[in-house]
Scaffold this motif. Sequence first.
Motif, PDB file in Angstrom:
ATOM      1  N   LEU A   7       0.817  -1.204   0.000  1.00 14.83           N
ATOM      2  CA  LEU A   7       0.000   0.000   0.000  1.00 14.83           C
ATOM      3  C   LEU A   7       0.855   1.259   0.000  1.00 14.83           C
ATOM      4  N   GLN A   8       2.157   1.124   0.085  1.00 18.85           N
ATOM      5  CA  GLN A   8       3.077   2.254   0.003  1.00 18.85           C
ATOM      6  C   GLN A   8       3.475   2.451  -1.461  1.00 18.85           C
ATOM      7  N   HIS A   9       2.488   2.480  -2.318  1.00 19.52           N
ATOM      8  CA  HIS A   9       2.686   2.572  -3.763  1.00 19.52           C
ATOM      9  C   HIS A   9       2.415   4.004  -4.226  1.00 19.52           C
ATOM     10  N   PRO A  10       3.130   4.487  -5.228  1.00 17.09           N
ATOM     11  CA  PRO A  10       2.918   5.855  -5.711  1.00 17.09           C
ATOM     12  C   PRO A  10       1.486   6.152  -6.170  1.00 17.09           C
ATOM     13  N   PHE A  11       0.722   5.138  -6.514  1.00 18.78           N
ATOM     14  CA  PHE A  11      -0.681   5.354  -6.886  1.00 18.78           C
ATOM     15  C   PHE A  11      -1.446   6.063  -5.774  1.00 18.78           C
ATOM     16  N   PHE A  12      -1.071   5.798  -4.533  1.00 16.25           N
ATOM     17  CA  PHE A  12      -1.786   6.346  -3.384  1.00 16.25           C
ATOM     18  C   PHE A  12      -1.203   7.666  -2.876  1.00 16.25           C
ATOM     19  N   LEU A  13      -0.359   8.332  -3.653  1.00 10.48           N
ATOM     20  CA  LEU A  13       0.179   9.627  -3.221  1.00 10.48           C
ATOM     21  C   LEU A  13      -0.907  10.681  -2.982  1.00 10.48           C
ATOM     22  N   PRO A  14      -1.894  10.825  -3.861  1.00  6.62           N
ATOM     23  CA  PRO A  14      -2.950  11.805  -3.555  1.00  6.62           C
ATOM     24  C   PRO A  14      -3.768  11.355  -2.334  1.00  6.62           C
ATOM     25  N   VAL A  15      -3.987  12.270  -1.414  1.00  6.61           N
ATOM     26  CA  VAL A  15      -4.691  11.948  -0.178  1.00  6.61           C
ATOM     27  C   VAL A  15      -6.119  11.472  -0.464  1.00  6.61           C
ATOM     28  N   LEU A  47      -9.914  -4.885   7.037  1.00  4.89           N
ATOM     29  CA  LEU A  47      -9.258  -4.364   5.841  1.00  4.89           C
ATOM     30  C   LEU A  47      -9.219  -2.837   5.863  1.00  4.89           C
ATOM     31  N   GLY A  48     -10.317  -2.215   6.247  1.00  6.14           N
ATOM     32  CA  GLY A  48     -10.363  -0.760   6.345  1.00  6.14           C
ATOM     33  C   GLY A  48      -9.427  -0.213   7.399  1.00  6.14           C
ATOM     34  N   LEU A  49      -9.354  -0.885   8.539  1.00  6.18           N
ATOM     35  CA  LEU A  49      -8.447  -0.440   9.594  1.00  6.18           C
ATOM     36  C   LEU A  49      -6.983  -0.648   9.205  1.00  6.18           C
ATOM     37  N   PHE A  50      -6.706  -1.728   8.478  1.00  2.00           N
ATOM     38  CA  PHE A  50      -5.349  -1.949   7.972  1.00  2.00           C
ATOM     39  C   PHE A  50      -4.952  -0.839   6.995  1.00  2.00           C
ATOM     40  N   CYS A  51      -5.872  -0.484   6.097  1.00  2.00           N
ATOM     41  CA  CYS A  51      -5.603   0.606   5.153  1.00  2.00           C
ATOM     42  C   CYS A  51      -5.428   1.926   5.895  1.00  2.00           C
ATOM     43  N   LEU A  52      -6.238   2.160   6.904  1.00  2.00           N
ATOM     44  CA  LEU A  52      -6.112   3.372   7.706  1.00  2.00           C
ATOM     45  C   LEU A  52      -4.725   3.457   8.337  1.00  2.00           C
ATOM     46  N   TRP A  53      -4.264   2.349   8.877  1.00  2.00           N
ATOM     47  CA  TRP A  53      -2.936   2.302   9.474  1.00  2.00           C
ATOM     48  C   TRP A  53      -1.863   2.579   8.417  1.00  2.00           C
ATOM     49  N   GLU A  54      -1.913   1.875   7.310  1.00  2.00           N
ATOM     50  CA  GLU A  54      -0.883   2.010   6.274  1.00  2.00           C
ATOM     51  C   GLU A  54      -0.878   3.397   5.632  1.00  2.00           C
ATOM     52  N   PHE A  55      -2.053   3.985   5.426  1.00  2.00           N
ATOM     53  CA  PHE A  55      -2.158   5.245   4.698  1.00  2.00           C
ATOM     54  C   PHE A  55      -1.939   6.484   5.548  1.00  2.00           C
ATOM     55  N   PHE A  56      -2.199   6.410   6.844  1.00  2.00           N
ATOM     56  CA  PHE A  56      -2.147   7.630   7.640  1.00  2.00           C
ATOM     57  C   PHE A  56      -1.235   7.552   8.859  1.00  2.00           C
ATOM     58  N   ILE A  57      -0.823   6.368   9.266  1.00  2.00           N
ATOM     59  CA  ILE A  57       0.084   6.252  10.414  1.00  2.00           C
ATOM     60  C   ILE A  57       1.468   5.802   9.944  1.00  2.00           C
ATOM     61  N   TRP A  59       2.470   5.764   6.819  1.00  2.00           N
ATOM     62  CA  TRP A  59       2.751   6.360   5.511  1.00  2.00           C
ATOM     63  C   TRP A  59       4.047   7.151   5.551  1.00  2.00           C
ATOM     64  N   ASP A  60       4.941   6.889   4.605  1.00  2.00           N
ATOM     65  CA  ASP A  60       6.213   7.612   4.480  1.00  2.00           C
ATOM     66  C   ASP A  60       6.203   8.338   3.135  1.00  2.00           C
ATOM     67  N   ASP A  61       5.744   9.572   3.160  1.00  2.00           N
ATOM     68  CA  ASP A  61       5.552  10.342   1.938  1.00  2.00           C
ATOM     69  C   ASP A  61       6.852  10.500   1.149  1.00  2.00           C
ATOM     70  N   ASP A  62       7.956  10.746   1.846  1.00  2.00           N
ATOM     71  CA  ASP A  62       9.242  10.938   1.165  1.00  2.00           C
ATOM     72  C   ASP A  62       9.684   9.672   0.435  1.00  2.00           C
ATOM     73  N   ALA A  63       9.528   8.522   1.080  1.00  2.00           N
ATOM     74  CA  ALA A  63       9.932   7.258   0.453  1.00  2.00           C
ATOM     75  C   ALA A  63       9.056   6.935  -0.752  1.00  2.00           C
ATOM     76  N   VAL A  64       7.774   7.208  -0.640  1.00  2.00           N
ATOM     77  CA  VAL A  64       6.874   6.924  -1.761  1.00  2.00           C
ATOM     78  C   VAL A  64       7.164   7.856  -2.926  1.00  2.00           C
ATOM     79  N   ARG A  65       7.431   9.130  -2.646  1.00  2.00           N
ATOM     80  CA  ARG A  65       7.787  10.063  -3.722  1.00  2.00           C
ATOM     81  C   ARG A  65       9.114   9.675  -4.384  1.00  2.00           C
ATOM     82  N   ALA A  66      10.082   9.234  -3.591  1.00  2.00           N
ATOM     83  CA  ALA A  66      11.358   8.780  -4.155  1.00  2.00           C
ATOM     84  C   ALA A  66      11.150   7.544  -5.027  1.00  2.00           C
ATOM     85  N   ARG A  67      10.277   6.660  -4.605  1.00  2.00           N
ATOM     86  CA  ARG A  67       9.974   5.470  -5.402  1.00  2.00           C
ATOM     87  C   ARG A  67       9.303   5.852  -6.709  1.00  2.00           C
TER      88      ARG A  67
END
Length: 71
Positions: A7-15, A47-57, A59-67
């Motif tokens: 879920l740390q994929h560049p597709f999910f960069l937009p909030v 599944l929703g709580l897992f996504c919530l964790w991955e996307f907002f807690i 989430w490493d914006d710098d690493a995803v942008r570098a990827r």
Amino acid sequence: MRQFFDLQHPFFLPVWRRLATVAACLGWSGLELALGNPGWAAIFAVLGLFCLWEFFIAWDDDAVRARAERD
């Protein structure tokens, strides 16, 4: 197997995409609960709580942008 649940994929960069994914999972969980299917409701809630964790807690914006730049 980690790439399948990446879920740390560049597709999910937009909030809005992250919010929409979490809302869809938790919304579907509520629908299943309202229809009397607690098993499916629990699956989508987890599944929703897992996504919530991955996307907002976690989430490493710098690493995803570098990827995104690397790919």
